[in-house]
Scaffold this motif. Structure first.
Motif, short mmCIF file in Angstrom:
data_model
loop_
_atom_site.label_atom_id
_atom_site.label_comp_id
_atom_site.label_asym_id
_atom_site.label_seq_id
_atom_site.Cartn_x
_atom_site.Cartn_y
_atom_site.Cartn_z
N UNK A 118 40.79 43.55 33.59
CA UNK A 118 41.09 44.93 33.98
C UNK A 118 40.22 45.33 35.17
N UNK A 119 40.79 46.19 36.00
CA UNK A 119 40.08 46.76 37.16
C UNK A 119 39.32 45.67 37.94
N UNK A 120 40.09 44.70 38.48
CA UNK A 120 39.46 43.61 39.21
C UNK A 120 38.66 44.11 40.40
N UNK A 121 37.61 43.38 40.71
CA UNK A 121 36.70 43.69 41.82
C UNK A 121 36.75 42.55 42.83
N UNK A 143 41.87 32.91 41.67
CA UNK A 143 42.14 34.34 41.85
C UNK A 143 41.54 34.80 43.17
N UNK A 144 42.36 35.50 43.94
CA UNK A 144 41.92 36.10 45.20
C UNK A 144 42.12 37.60 45.08
N UNK A 145 41.03 38.36 45.29
CA UNK A 145 41.11 39.81 45.19
C UNK A 145 40.99 40.38 46.60
N UNK A 146 41.98 41.20 46.99
CA UNK A 146 41.98 41.81 48.31
C UNK A 146 42.06 43.32 48.21
N UNK A 147 42.24 43.97 49.37
CA UNK A 147 42.32 45.44 49.41
C UNK A 147 43.67 45.92 48.96
#
Length: 147
Positions: A118-121, A143-147
């Motif tokens: 939840x609520x990835x950073x 996993x790649x987290x972007x804007x």
């Protein structure tokens, strides 16, 4: 070394070799050993969103009484989620994931070990390992987290 006959391997040798290759490639399937399956490509999520890291056994296999681990080797401690017999072990979890990870407990009996974050950073970007120690099965999820 195999003798050649008119530039070709004898048919009996080719047949034996084909059977051997089939046995080697299908060893786990023939023994009824499920395979742990993750996605073939990286997952992309936006910061603040919830994401599911897919991981499941094929064929379906009940893992509700097994120890299940989700880890990321770049973390210390490396555990993102750990459960034993469907009970989460919070004390092993990396503090940055406290209150943000869960499994679909009702799906464990079908071999679904997918992890919800939840609520990835942005800091959640990395390679995660889905692992069942007793079965020595693992799968990886990028996993790649972007804007």
């Amino acid at each position: 070394m195999a003798h050649q006959q008119d530039g070709l391997f004898p048919q009996s040798l080719l047949k034996a070799f084909s059977v051997l290759i089939f046995i080697i490639l299908s060893k786990d399937v023939c023994n009824g050993q499920p395979q742990l399956i993750g996605p073939s490509q990286a997952l992309v999520a936006r910061a603040g969103d919830d994401v599911i890291l897919p991981c499941h056994l094929e064929p379906a296999y009940d893992v509700s009484i097994k120890t299940l681990e989700w880890t990321r080797s770049s973390l210390d401690p490396r555990f993102v989620y750990v459960s034993r017999a469907s009970q989460e072990i919070e004390k092993l979890k990396n503090p940055s994931f406290k209150g943000r990870t869960s499994l679909f407990v009702d799906e464990l009996k079908y071999g679904n070990i997918s992890l919800k974050i939840s609520k990835v950073k942005f800091d959640d970007t990395g390679t995660y390992k889905c692992y069942i120690p007793e079965m020595e099965k693992e799968a990886f999820v990028e996993l790649v987290v972007g804007k």
